[in-house]
Design an enzyme around this catalytic site. Structure first.
Site, PDB file in Angstrom:
ATOM      1  N   ARG A 168       0.872  -1.189  -0.027  1.00 32.89           N
ATOM      2  CA  ARG A 168      -0.050   0.085   0.056  1.00 32.89           C
ATOM      3  C   ARG A 168       0.862   1.229  -0.078  1.00 32.89           C
ATOM      4  NH1 ARG A 168      -3.136  -3.760  -0.647  1.00 32.89           N
ATOM      5  NH2 ARG A 168      -5.102  -3.645   0.045  1.00 32.89           N
ATOM      6  N   SER A 243     -10.606  -0.444   3.228  1.00 30.38           N
ATOM      7  CA  SER A 243     -10.150  -0.733   4.417  1.00 30.38           C
ATOM      8  C   SER A 243      -9.589   0.601   4.794  1.00 30.38           C
ATOM      9  CB  SER A 243      -8.680  -1.532   4.268  1.00 30.38           C
ATOM     10  OG  SER A 243      -8.887  -2.996   3.614  1.00 30.38           O
ATOM     11  N   GLU A 339      -4.717   3.766   5.974  1.00 31.23           N
ATOM     12  CA  GLU A 339      -4.512   3.593   4.465  1.00 31.23           C
ATOM     13  C   GLU A 339      -5.099   4.766   3.579  1.00 31.23           C
ATOM     14  OE1 GLU A 339      -5.625  -0.185   2.315  1.00 31.23           O
ATOM     15  OE2 GLU A 339      -6.645   1.196   1.027  1.00 31.23           O
TER      16      GLU A 339
HETATM   17  P1  FAD Z   1      -8.763   8.735  -5.205  1.00 32.81           P
HETATM   18  O1  FAD Z   1      -9.605   8.373  -4.014  1.00 32.81           O
HETATM   19  O2  FAD Z   1      -9.323   9.775  -6.034  1.00 32.81           O
HETATM   20  O3  FAD Z   1      -7.206   9.150  -4.800  1.00 32.81           O
HETATM   21  C1  FAD Z   1      -6.415   8.632  -3.894  1.00 32.81           C
HETATM   22  C2  FAD Z   1      -5.351   9.308  -3.796  1.00 32.81           C
HETATM   23  O4  FAD Z   1      -4.494   9.116  -4.989  1.00 32.81           O
HETATM   24  C3  FAD Z   1      -5.163  10.732  -3.491  1.00 32.81           C
HETATM   25  O5  FAD Z   1      -4.519  11.318  -2.658  1.00 32.81           O
HETATM   26  C4  FAD Z   1      -5.105  11.244  -5.024  1.00 32.81           C
HETATM   27  O6  FAD Z   1      -4.788  12.807  -4.841  1.00 32.81           O
HETATM   28  C5  FAD Z   1      -4.118  10.615  -5.540  1.00 32.81           C
HETATM   29  N1  FAD Z   1      -4.373  10.413  -7.121  1.00 32.81           N
HETATM   30  C6  FAD Z   1      -5.496  10.048  -7.472  1.00 32.81           C
HETATM   31  N2  FAD Z   1      -5.314   9.997  -8.918  1.00 32.81           N
HETATM   32  C7  FAD Z   1      -4.163  10.246  -8.940  1.00 32.81           C
HETATM   33  C8  FAD Z   1      -3.493  10.642 -10.295  1.00 32.81           C
HETATM   34  N3  FAD Z   1      -3.827  10.499 -11.575  1.00 32.81           N
HETATM   35  N4  FAD Z   1      -2.237  11.292 -10.174  1.00 32.81           N
HETATM   36  C9  FAD Z   1      -1.755  11.697  -9.029  1.00 32.81           C
HETATM   37  N5  FAD Z   1      -2.458  11.466  -7.693  1.00 32.81           N
HETATM   38  C10 FAD Z   1      -3.555  10.650  -7.821  1.00 32.81           C
HETATM   39  N6  FAD Z   1      -7.786  -0.617  -2.325  1.00 32.81           N
HETATM   40  C11 FAD Z   1      -6.870  -1.657  -2.578  1.00 32.81           C
HETATM   41  O7  FAD Z   1      -5.564  -1.715  -2.778  1.00 32.81           O
HETATM   42  N7  FAD Z   1      -7.334  -3.038  -2.562  1.00 32.81           N
HETATM   43  C12 FAD Z   1      -8.639  -3.221  -2.506  1.00 32.81           C
HETATM   44  O8  FAD Z   1      -9.165  -4.564  -2.434  1.00 32.81           O
HETATM   45  C13 FAD Z   1      -9.688  -2.145  -2.191  1.00 32.81           C
HETATM   46  N8  FAD Z   1     -10.920  -2.268  -1.990  1.00 32.81           N
HETATM   47  C14 FAD Z   1     -11.801  -1.362  -1.923  1.00 32.81           C
HETATM   48  C15 FAD Z   1     -13.299  -1.613  -1.762  1.00 32.81           C
HETATM   49  C16 FAD Z   1     -13.974  -0.550  -1.708  1.00 32.81           C
HETATM   50  C17 FAD Z   1     -15.297  -0.483  -1.443  1.00 32.81           C
HETATM   51  C18 FAD Z   1     -13.650   0.901  -1.651  1.00 32.81           C
HETATM   52  C19 FAD Z   1     -14.538   1.725  -1.494  1.00 32.81           C
HETATM   53  C20 FAD Z   1     -12.198   1.246  -1.833  1.00 32.81           C
HETATM   54  C21 FAD Z   1     -11.214   0.136  -2.065  1.00 32.81           C
HETATM   55  N9  FAD Z   1      -9.835   0.132  -2.101  1.00 32.81           N
HETATM   56  C22 FAD Z   1      -9.098  -0.691  -2.307  1.00 32.81           C
HETATM   57  C23 FAD Z   1      -9.158   1.433  -2.032  1.00 32.81           C
HETATM   58  C24 FAD Z   1      -9.623   2.293  -3.382  1.00 32.81           C
HETATM   59  O9  FAD Z   1     -10.352   1.850  -4.322  1.00 32.81           O
HETATM   60  C25 FAD Z   1      -8.318   2.431  -4.138  1.00 32.81           C
HETATM   61  O10 FAD Z   1      -6.936   2.832  -3.620  1.00 32.81           O
HETATM   62  C26 FAD Z   1      -8.156   3.035  -5.407  1.00 32.81           C
HETATM   63  O11 FAD Z   1      -6.939   2.722  -6.323  1.00 32.81           O
HETATM   64  C27 FAD Z   1      -8.367   4.482  -5.240  1.00 32.81           C
HETATM   65  O12 FAD Z   1      -8.666   4.916  -6.571  1.00 32.81           O
HETATM   66  P2  FAD Z   1      -9.204   6.394  -6.841  1.00 32.81           P
HETATM   67  O13 FAD Z   1      -9.267   6.775  -8.223  1.00 32.81           O
HETATM   68  O14 FAD Z   1     -10.704   6.364  -6.283  1.00 32.81           O
HETATM   69  O15 FAD Z   1      -8.330   7.382  -6.014  1.00 32.81           O
HETATM   70  N1  EPU Z   2     -10.924 -10.736   9.860  1.00 36.72           N
HETATM   71  C1  EPU Z   2     -11.577 -10.682  11.221  1.00 36.72           C
HETATM   72  N2  EPU Z   2     -12.695  -9.766  11.571  1.00 36.72           N
HETATM   73  C2  EPU Z   2     -13.376  -9.252  10.359  1.00 36.72           C
HETATM   74  C3  EPU Z   2     -12.794  -9.454   9.209  1.00 36.72           C
HETATM   75  C4  EPU Z   2     -11.524 -10.074   8.933  1.00 36.72           C
HETATM   76  O1  EPU Z   2     -11.116 -10.897  12.334  1.00 36.72           O
HETATM   77  O2  EPU Z   2     -14.211  -8.600  10.516  1.00 36.72           O
HETATM   78  C5  EPU Z   2      -9.768 -11.358  10.010  1.00 36.72           C
HETATM   79  C6  EPU Z   2     -10.087 -12.808   9.155  1.00 36.72           C
HETATM   80  O3  EPU Z   2      -9.350 -13.693  10.118  1.00 36.72           O
HETATM   81  C7  EPU Z   2      -9.385 -12.842   8.024  1.00 36.72           C
HETATM   82  C8  EPU Z   2      -8.621 -11.926   8.156  1.00 36.72           C
HETATM   83  O4  EPU Z   2      -8.976 -10.674   9.062  1.00 36.72           O
HETATM   84  O5  EPU Z   2      -8.645 -14.112   7.781  1.00 36.72           O
HETATM   85  C9  EPU Z   2      -8.304 -11.127   6.738  1.00 36.72           C
HETATM   86  O6  EPU Z   2      -9.323 -10.421   6.267  1.00 36.72           O
HETATM   87  P1  EPU Z   2      -9.852 -10.566   4.654  1.00 36.72           P
HETATM   88  O7  EPU Z   2      -9.414 -11.536   3.978  1.00 36.72           O
HETATM   89  O8  EPU Z   2     -11.133  -9.838   4.647  1.00 36.72           O
HETATM   90  O9  EPU Z   2      -8.737  -9.288   4.321  1.00 36.72           O
HETATM   91  P2  EPU Z   2      -8.240  -7.977   5.040  1.00 36.72           P
HETATM   92  O10 EPU Z   2      -6.780  -8.095   5.598  1.00 36.72           O
HETATM   93  O11 EPU Z   2      -9.248  -7.118   5.979  1.00 36.72           O
HETATM   94  C10 EPU Z   2      -7.019  -7.069   2.884  1.00 36.72           C
HETATM   95  C11 EPU Z   2      -6.852  -5.603   2.260  1.00 36.72           C
HETATM   96  C12 EPU Z   2      -8.266  -5.505   1.360  1.00 36.72           C
HETATM   97  C13 EPU Z   2      -8.351  -6.456   0.248  1.00 36.72           C
HETATM   98  C14 EPU Z   2      -8.484  -7.951   0.989  1.00 36.72           C
HETATM   99  C15 EPU Z   2      -8.548  -9.082   0.107  1.00 36.72           C
HETATM  100  C16 EPU Z   2      -5.497  -4.209   3.357  1.00 36.72           C
HETATM  101  C17 EPU Z   2      -5.466  -3.085   4.369  1.00 36.72           C
HETATM  102  N3  EPU Z   2      -6.784  -4.570   3.174  1.00 36.72           N
HETATM  103  O12 EPU Z   2      -7.964  -6.919   3.899  1.00 36.72           O
HETATM  104  O13 EPU Z   2      -8.028  -4.301   0.414  1.00 36.72           O
HETATM  105  O14 EPU Z   2      -9.518  -6.359  -0.512  1.00 36.72           O
HETATM  106  O15 EPU Z   2      -7.364  -8.183   1.878  1.00 36.72           O
HETATM  107  O16 EPU Z   2      -7.252  -9.466  -0.218  1.00 36.72           O
HETATM  108  O17 EPU Z   2      -4.727  -4.827   2.981  1.00 36.72           O
HETATM  109  C18 EPU Z   2      -8.498  -1.975   0.598  1.00 36.72           C
HETATM  110  O18 EPU Z   2      -7.154  -1.807   0.695  1.00 36.72           O
HETATM  111  O19 EPU Z   2      -9.236  -1.037   0.767  1.00 36.72           O
HETATM  112  C19 EPU Z   2      -8.943  -3.190   0.698  1.00 36.72           C
HETATM  113  C20 EPU Z   2     -10.347  -3.553   0.652  1.00 36.72           C
END
Ligand code: FAD
Ligand code: EPU
Length: 345
Positions: A168, A243, A339
């Site tokens: 991240r 997250s 994050e």
């Molecule tokens: P924004 O929120 O618009 O911007 C994020 C940051 O990046 C800001 O600081 C912004 O200034 C900068 N930025 C954006 N675009 C540019 C650009 N073109 N040039 C320079 N800076 C820029 N993330 C994960 O890693 N894994 C996941 O599984 C995951 N699951 C998610 C699930 C949900 C339901 C939600 C709501 C979010 C999740 N995220 C996850 C977080 C998020 O979706 C990602 O970080 C995504 O890449 C953000 O994209 P955005 O365009 O919305 O960025």
């Molecule tokens: N768990 C709990 N309680 C909960 C949920 C999860 O105890 O309420 C424990 C479970 O034991 C599970 C472990 O946490 O095994 C991991 O949970 P999960 O697989 O749901 O993933 P996470 O670690 O919570 C990370 C990323 C997510 C990504 C998922 C799947 C980070 C900060 N988050 O979540 O990314 O989608 O793995 O790979 O690394 C994001 O970055 O916004 C994001 C959603």
């Protein structure tokens, strides 16, 4: 006068532009669709004091009104740079919706980002925090990132190494680079007709077995989508930014002490003498999971996701997050790092 397709609006409510659904007013706002308009960013930054590049707004928390100009990125276009029997190199404009791009690669049978299906946001934000899910990080398929340096008014290309990708993390997330680079394109190297897939994380293999799915690119993407829809709240229904915190990496020694005290604590060994602990578990143990505090709280299915129950302010969510951090520190002696990007920084 310089031609511009950008229309500058003032005092714009950013609620539709952030998935937390926070009401916040930007002093100025413009949509950028053409690369030529990048050349105006330096003077706009000077005129309005500060600049924020916004993609899908899915990883930001506005804790106050924004006292500068927000540039909403809508650059578009996908270019095939080269291909051979094994790989295809694609240069993808940063304003493209990430999941649409993933679906495009699946339709074309190009492998590498299927596990990253359904992550919200734009292609340009993907390298920003090196998005990751289900055992894959985007750094594994990025060869180059092109950015426009707003102050120097030049394009700069970062190869994979120069992006300084980590969990991240990237060079673009460093505080001194915020508002400095506008990422314009990301170049990916994807595998043609892939045969090897990563099904090791979480429930992927189980869902595939239970449903008798063949292991194909499309089925893996569909499986990830299915799992994500069950686990994560949809921001259209409940404001959130995924997250809220990173999963902490602690020393093996600290982990051993904690495992003795909490033998049920999930943990994953890392290569660097460190152990990763799920922040969701730590937060759940502190009693926050499903608890509603005013207009906010930690989601009942995923404790790591802080949600907006409708009318939360950014300050309220920030305060709640700090309370969560404090209790995790008091119980486990672990500092949770955010994050989500707080705006203003
Ligand atoms: P924004 O929120 O618009 O911007 C994020 C940051 O990046 C800001 O600081 C912004 O200034 C900068 N930025 C954006 N675009 C540019 C650009 N073109 N040039 C320079 N800076 C820029 N993330 C994960 O890693 N894994 C996941 O599984 C995951 N699951 C998610 C699930 C949900 C339901 C939600 C709501 C979010 C999740 N995220 C996850 C977080 C998020 O979706 C990602 O970080 C995504 O890449 C953000 O994209 P955005 O365009 O919305 O960025
Ligand atoms: N768990 C709990 N309680 C909960 C949920 C999860 O105890 O309420 C424990 C479970 O034991 C599970 C472990 O946490 O095994 C991991 O949970 P999960 O697989 O749901 O993933 P996470 O670690 O919570 C990370 C990323 C997510 C990504 C998922 C799947 C980070 C900060 N988050 O979540 O990314 O989608 O793995 O790979 O690394 C994001 O970055 O916004 C994001 C959603």
């Amino acid at each position: 006068m310089i031609y511009s397709s950008m229309k500058i609006e003032t005092l714009v409510n950013l609620r539709p532009y952030n998935t937390f659904g926070i009401d916040t007013i930007a002093k100025a706002f413009a949509i950028l669709k053409e690369k030529e308009d990048l050349f105006q960013l330096k003077s706009l930054k000077e005129q309005y004091g500060e600049i924020l590049i916004l993609g899908g707004g899915s990883n930001v928390l506005f804790t106050d009104n924004y006292n500068g100009i927000v540039i909403h990125n809508q650059l578009s276009g996908i270019e095939i740079l080269s291909e051979d029997d094994q790989y295809i190199h694609l240069k993808v404009a940063s304003g493209i919706h990430w999941h649409s791009f993933v679906l495009h690669t699946i339709e074309n049978n190009w492998g590498g980002i299927e596990n990253l299906s359904l992550i919200p946001g734009t292609v340009g934000a993907a390298p920003m925090q090196n998005i990751g899910a289900y055992g894959v990080e985007v750094k594994s398929v990025i060869t180059n990132v092109t950015a426009y340096d707003i102050d120097k008014e030049i394009f700069v290309t970062f190869d994979n190494h120069s992006c300084q990708f980590g969990y991240r993390e990237s060079i673009f997330k460093h505080i001194e680079n915020k508002g400095k680079y506008f990422i314009t394109d990301v170049t990916f190297r994807l595998q043609k007709n892939p045969a090897n897939f990563n099904t090791s994380y979480g429930d992927i293999q189980k869902v595939i077995n239970d449903n008798n799915y063949a292991i194909t690119l499309k089925n893996i993407s569909d499986t990830v989508i299915q799992i994500r829809k069950q686990k994560l709240p949809d921001p259209k229904e409940l404001g959130n930014a995924g997250s809220f915190f990173k999963n902490p990496e602690i020393s093996n020694k600290e982990a051993e002490t904690l495992i003795q005290k909490y033998p049920q604590m999930p943990h994953y060994s890392l290569a660097n003498e460190k152990t990763k602990v799920p922040a969701a578990w730590l937060i759940e143990q502190c009693g926050w999971k499903g608890l509603i505090v005013g207009n906010t709280g930690n989601h009942f299915q995923q404790a790591l996701v802080i949600v907006n129950y409708g009318n939360a302010t950014g300050q309220e969510i920030k305060q709640h997050a700090q309370n969560v951090q404090k209790s995790v520190f008091e119980k486990f002696n672990i500092v949770l790092q955010t994050e989500v990007n707080f705006i203003p920084y």
